[in-house]
Design a protein around this motif. Sequence first.
Motif, PDB file in Angstrom:
ATOM      1  N   THR A  30       0.829  -1.206   0.000  1.00  0.00           N
ATOM      2  CA  THR A  30       0.000   0.000   0.000  1.00  0.00           C
ATOM      3  C   THR A  30       0.863   1.256   0.000  1.00  0.00           C
ATOM      4  N   MET A  31       0.274   2.326  -0.544  1.00  0.00           N
ATOM      5  CA  MET A  31       0.801   3.680  -0.428  1.00  0.00           C
ATOM      6  C   MET A  31      -0.385   4.573  -0.101  1.00  0.00           C
ATOM      7  N   THR A  37      -2.571  16.142  -4.769  1.00  0.00           N
ATOM      8  CA  THR A  37      -1.294  16.553  -5.351  1.00  0.00           C
ATOM      9  C   THR A  37      -0.180  15.566  -5.007  1.00  0.00           C
ATOM     10  N   GLU A  38      -0.181  15.067  -3.761  1.00  0.00           N
ATOM     11  CA  GLU A  38       0.827  14.078  -3.350  1.00  0.00           C
ATOM     12  C   GLU A  38       0.642  12.781  -4.136  1.00  0.00           C
ATOM     13  N   PHE A  39      -0.616  12.388  -4.285  1.00  0.00           N
ATOM     14  CA  PHE A  39      -0.940  11.160  -4.997  1.00  0.00           C
ATOM     15  C   PHE A  39      -0.500  11.251  -6.458  1.00  0.00           C
ATOM     16  N   GLU A  40      -0.813  12.361  -7.109  1.00  0.00           N
ATOM     17  CA  GLU A  40      -0.469  12.525  -8.522  1.00  0.00           C
ATOM     18  C   GLU A  40       1.042  12.568  -8.721  1.00  0.00           C
ATOM     19  N   LEU A  43       2.379   9.050  -8.752  1.00  0.00           N
ATOM     20  CA  LEU A  43       2.052   8.281  -9.951  1.00  0.00           C
ATOM     21  C   LEU A  43       3.112   8.393 -11.036  1.00  0.00           C
ATOM     22  N   LYS A  44       3.993   9.376 -10.907  1.00  0.00           N
ATOM     23  CA  LYS A  44       5.049   9.542 -11.913  1.00  0.00           C
ATOM     24  C   LYS A  44       6.072   8.412 -11.835  1.00  0.00           C
ATOM     25  N   THR A  45       6.164   7.776 -10.666  1.00  0.00           N
ATOM     26  CA  THR A  45       7.142   6.695 -10.498  1.00  0.00           C
ATOM     27  C   THR A  45       6.505   5.375 -10.084  1.00  0.00           C
ATOM     28  N   ALA A  46       5.280   5.411  -9.575  1.00  0.00           N
ATOM     29  CA  ALA A  46       4.605   4.189  -9.116  1.00  0.00           C
ATOM     30  C   ALA A  46       3.480   3.818 -10.085  1.00  0.00           C
ATOM     31  N   LEU A  71      -8.910   8.066 -17.861  1.00  0.00           N
ATOM     32  CA  LEU A  71      -8.586   8.465 -19.230  1.00  0.00           C
ATOM     33  C   LEU A  71      -7.090   8.480 -19.507  1.00  0.00           C
ATOM     34  N   GLU A  72      -6.311   9.022 -18.561  1.00  0.00           N
ATOM     35  CA  GLU A  72      -4.892   9.236 -18.819  1.00  0.00           C
ATOM     36  C   GLU A  72      -4.013   8.112 -18.291  1.00  0.00           C
ATOM     37  N   GLN A  73      -4.415   7.501 -17.181  1.00  0.00           N
ATOM     38  CA  GLN A  73      -3.592   6.458 -16.586  1.00  0.00           C
ATOM     39  C   GLN A  73      -4.064   5.064 -16.963  1.00  0.00           C
ATOM     40  N   GLY A  74      -5.329   4.940 -17.409  1.00  0.00           N
ATOM     41  CA  GLY A  74      -5.869   3.615 -17.664  1.00  0.00           C
ATOM     42  C   GLY A  74      -5.929   2.799 -16.388  1.00  0.00           C
ATOM     43  N   ALA A  75      -6.068   3.480 -15.247  1.00  0.00           N
ATOM     44  CA  ALA A  75      -5.981   2.823 -13.940  1.00  0.00           C
ATOM     45  C   ALA A  75      -7.283   2.136 -13.557  1.00  0.00           C
ATOM     46  N   VAL A  76      -7.163   1.120 -12.695  1.00  0.00           N
ATOM     47  CA  VAL A  76      -8.328   0.510 -12.059  1.00  0.00           C
ATOM     48  C   VAL A  76      -8.650   1.355 -10.833  1.00  0.00           C
TER      49      VAL A  76
END
Length: 234
Positions: A30-31, A37-40, A43-46, A71-76
């Motif tokens: 977990t993170m 802002t911290e989360f985004e 996402l640049k490295t995780a 849309l941008e990350q294709g994340a679940v």
Amino acid sequence: MSAPLVTILDDEPAIRNMLAHALTEAGFRTMSFGRATEFEAALKTATPDICLVDLSLPDRDGLTLVHRLALEQGAVVIIISGRAQVQDRVTGLELGADDYIIKPFDPAEVVARIRARLRRGQPVTQTGQTALFNGWTAHFDRYALEDENGAETPFSHAEGEVLRLFLERPKRLISRAMMQEILGGAAGESFDRAMDVRISRLRTKLREDPKNPRLIKTIYGAGYIFLGDVAWTG
């Protein structure tokens, strides 16, 4: 095999701690973040397998963030929110979320929903955890692509769902409707864009020419077709 990574975005420390504890006990990594802002930035490295996102954030509208993630990350994405109105749930799912959990909740329910989401897209017939194709080896047990020289590139669970779908159906047309039926999620523009992002990332990791991909071909107006020769092991 690396345990699935779940990111927790919620401005309430008690909820973050409760979820992190339950998920760690269940075998997940977990993170946790209190602000968008911290989360985004992370996402640049995780590359998380699942994003838990609260809608009531101090620095960002949660629904807007969910839409951008899809849309941008294709994340679940699984929304966790105190907003219990049907319209909020519908809007969240339409914007690309894969599930919606209403506060207060039992942490065991969240763990169960995450496990269920990670199982989606898995085949009814077990084809194995390793696929060989065109000089590549896809290791689904540890979410990694290995090239002919042994160099490995990680892929996310979401990307792995799409890759497995293609590898199990080589040289067959995969329509958007089939992808939506197998992978789940709300149909519509958000689903289509999420698939576009995941396929684009897979092509990059497979070192495909974006203008003329050799393996994952787009059949305009119909869907996609995977042109490789595939052998399953393990």
